[in-house]
Design an enzyme around this catalytic site. Structure first.
Site, short mmCIF file in Angstrom:
data_model
loop_
_atom_site.label_atom_id
_atom_site.label_comp_id
_atom_site.label_asym_id
_atom_site.label_seq_id
_atom_site.Cartn_x
_atom_site.Cartn_y
_atom_site.Cartn_z
N SER A 1 8.50 1.75 -4.42
CA SER A 1 8.98 0.88 -5.51
C SER A 1 9.06 1.62 -6.83
O SER A 1 8.09 2.19 -7.31
CB SER A 1 8.04 -0.32 -5.67
OG SER A 1 8.07 -1.14 -4.54
N HIS B 1 9.87 -3.25 4.74
CA HIS B 1 8.49 -3.71 4.87
C HIS B 1 8.40 -4.77 5.95
O HIS B 1 9.37 -5.51 6.18
CB HIS B 1 7.98 -4.31 3.55
CG HIS B 1 8.10 -3.40 2.36
ND1 HIS B 1 9.29 -3.20 1.70
CD2 HIS B 1 7.17 -2.65 1.72
CE1 HIS B 1 9.09 -2.36 0.69
NE2 HIS B 1 7.82 -2.00 0.68
N TYR C 1 6.85 -7.51 5.71
CA TYR C 1 6.96 -8.85 5.12
C TYR C 1 8.41 -9.29 4.92
O TYR C 1 8.67 -10.46 4.68
CB TYR C 1 6.17 -8.95 3.81
CG TYR C 1 6.65 -8.07 2.67
CD1 TYR C 1 7.84 -8.30 2.00
CD2 TYR C 1 5.86 -7.01 2.24
CE1 TYR C 1 8.26 -7.50 0.96
CE2 TYR C 1 6.27 -6.19 1.20
CZ TYR C 1 7.47 -6.44 0.56
OH TYR C 1 7.89 -5.64 -0.47
N GLU C 2 9.35 -8.35 5.04
CA GLU C 2 10.76 -8.72 4.96
C GLU C 2 11.27 -9.32 6.27
O GLU C 2 12.41 -9.78 6.34
CB GLU C 2 11.60 -7.50 4.60
CG GLU C 2 11.31 -6.95 3.20
CD GLU C 2 12.04 -5.65 2.93
OE1 GLU C 2 13.26 -5.70 2.65
OE2 GLU C 2 11.41 -4.57 3.02
N HIS D 1 14.36 -0.69 -4.28
CA HIS D 1 14.51 0.09 -3.05
C HIS D 1 16.00 0.16 -2.74
O HIS D 1 16.58 -0.76 -2.18
CB HIS D 1 13.75 -0.57 -1.89
CG HIS D 1 12.27 -0.48 -2.02
ND1 HIS D 1 11.49 0.38 -1.27
CD2 HIS D 1 11.41 -1.14 -2.83
CE1 HIS D 1 10.23 0.23 -1.61
NE2 HIS D 1 10.16 -0.69 -2.55
N HIS E 1 6.59 -5.75 -13.38
CA HIS E 1 5.61 -4.90 -14.03
C HIS E 1 5.33 -3.66 -13.19
O HIS E 1 5.17 -2.55 -13.72
CB HIS E 1 4.31 -5.68 -14.26
CG HIS E 1 3.25 -4.86 -14.93
ND1 HIS E 1 3.32 -4.48 -16.25
CD2 HIS E 1 2.08 -4.33 -14.45
CE1 HIS E 1 2.25 -3.77 -16.57
NE2 HIS E 1 1.49 -3.66 -15.50
N MET F 1 1.28 -2.69 0.30
CA MET F 1 1.90 -3.42 1.41
C MET F 1 2.77 -2.50 2.27
O MET F 1 3.71 -2.98 2.92
CB MET F 1 2.74 -4.58 0.86
CG MET F 1 1.98 -5.52 -0.05
SD MET F 1 3.08 -6.70 -0.87
CE MET F 1 1.96 -7.38 -2.12
N SER F 2 2.47 -1.20 2.28
CA SER F 2 3.31 -0.25 3.02
C SER F 2 2.47 0.93 3.47
O SER F 2 1.25 0.84 3.58
CB SER F 2 4.47 0.22 2.12
OG SER F 2 3.96 1.00 1.03
N ASN G 1 -0.69 -1.39 -11.33
CA ASN G 1 -1.37 -2.54 -11.93
C ASN G 1 -2.80 -2.56 -11.42
O ASN G 1 -3.11 -1.99 -10.37
CB ASN G 1 -0.67 -3.86 -11.52
CG ASN G 1 -0.58 -4.01 -10.01
OD1 ASN G 1 0.34 -3.49 -9.38
ND2 ASN G 1 -1.55 -4.71 -9.42
N ALA H 1 3.82 2.29 -4.66
CA ALA H 1 3.21 1.63 -5.82
C ALA H 1 2.05 0.81 -5.29
O ALA H 1 2.17 0.13 -4.26
CB ALA H 1 4.23 0.73 -6.51
#
Length: 281
Positions: free
Chosen positions: A36, A89, A91-92, A67, A255, A217-218, A241, A119
């Site tokens: 990301s 991902h 989650y997609e 992406h 962010h 998440m990756s 973050n 990220a």
């Protein structure tokens, strides 16, 4: 990954690689996965050839902002490189075999190693957004595993060892590049969560207690797939973050992109230096 999905991975890789080689006459030495907000590095390659994922058999399109969805071939100085400009991902909605198809393709193309960037949310209280972390190990909380289903012996062993999943020599190489460039880096454990929602404060407290320094998440499925194929892997996280319950305000993908973009120049120097260091080994 069910039985039907698991079978045929090797033949799908052959189809993907054949389609790529029909368009690109280059043997890449190093693979890079750009997460990301980090995709701009691919546009700095010399002799750039960009293949949209939609034009490559079995490559999943990324639906996430930041992406771009291109497989990029080119050079850093004299070194041939292949970059995934964005990733898919779980989650997609993609099956796990397809999530890792990009890095498996890099391995089948014959790269020496793959550097994976992402990220991530920071869990270590003394860290700050913008820190860069060399991943030393992981905790896997993904709902499915990339090796579930029948094992394809042409790819690797049924039970791959994960002791050195984040290759020690490559970590040392990247750390040396960072010192030479004057770029501060952290080291720590990356926890992979399913997403797409950010974690709850309670989940972050759990991950901290289990020894994680960052969460995302990756990456973990990709590292497992590469390890299965005995291709060396390394991961670099941009802490974009502080995780839920550790900072002020709500978390947002915008962010995440903003902080990643702010560290783009340092990330590019690290990745470029690492590629040149690999070429000297």
């Amino acid at each position: 990954m069910g039985t039907a999905e698991a079978s045929g991975i090797d033949s799908r890789l052959d189809e993907t690689v054949a389609a790529i080689r029909a368009k690109v006459n280059m043997q890449p030495r190093v693979g890079v996965v750009l997460g990301s907000g980090l995709g701009a590095f691919a546009d700095t390659l010399g002799h750039l050839v960009k293949l949209p994922y939609a034009t490559i058999p079995h490559m999943p399109a990324s639906t996430v902002v930041g992406h771009a969805g291109n497989l990029c071939f080119g050079t850093i100085d004299h070194v041939n490189v292949v970059c995934m400009q964005g990733r898919a991902h779980a989650y997609e909605g993609y099956p796990m075999w397809q999530v890792v198809h990009g890095v498996r393709t890099m391995a089948r193309l014959g790269v020496d190693c793959v550097l994976i960037t992402n990220a991530a949310g920071g869990i270590e209280a003394t860290w700050s957004a913008g820190d860069l972390m060399i991943v030393t190990d992981h905790l896997n909380f993904m709902p499915t595993h990339p090796l579930t289903g029948p094992n394809e012996e042409a790819l690797g062993t049924r039970f791959p060892d994960m002791t050195n999943a984040y290759d020690r020599d490559l970590r040392g190489m990247l750390g040396e590049v960072a010192r030479r460039e004057g770029i501060a880096t952290r080291q720590g454990v990356y926890a992979a969560m399913p997403g797409p929602s950010f974690e709850t404060p309670a989940e972050i407290r759990m991950l901290r207690a289990l020894g994680a320094q960052a969460v995302g998440m990756s990456t973990v499925p990709e590292v497992i797939a590469l390890r299965h194929m005995r291709t060396r892997a390394l991961a670099l996280s941009c802490i974009t973050n502080m995780a839920a319950g550790m900072g002020q305000g709500e978390l947002s993908h915008e962010h995440v992109e903003q902080i990643a973009n702010a560290r783009q120049a340092d990330l590019e120097r690290l990745v470029r230096g690492f590629i040149l260091a690999v070429a000297q080994t």
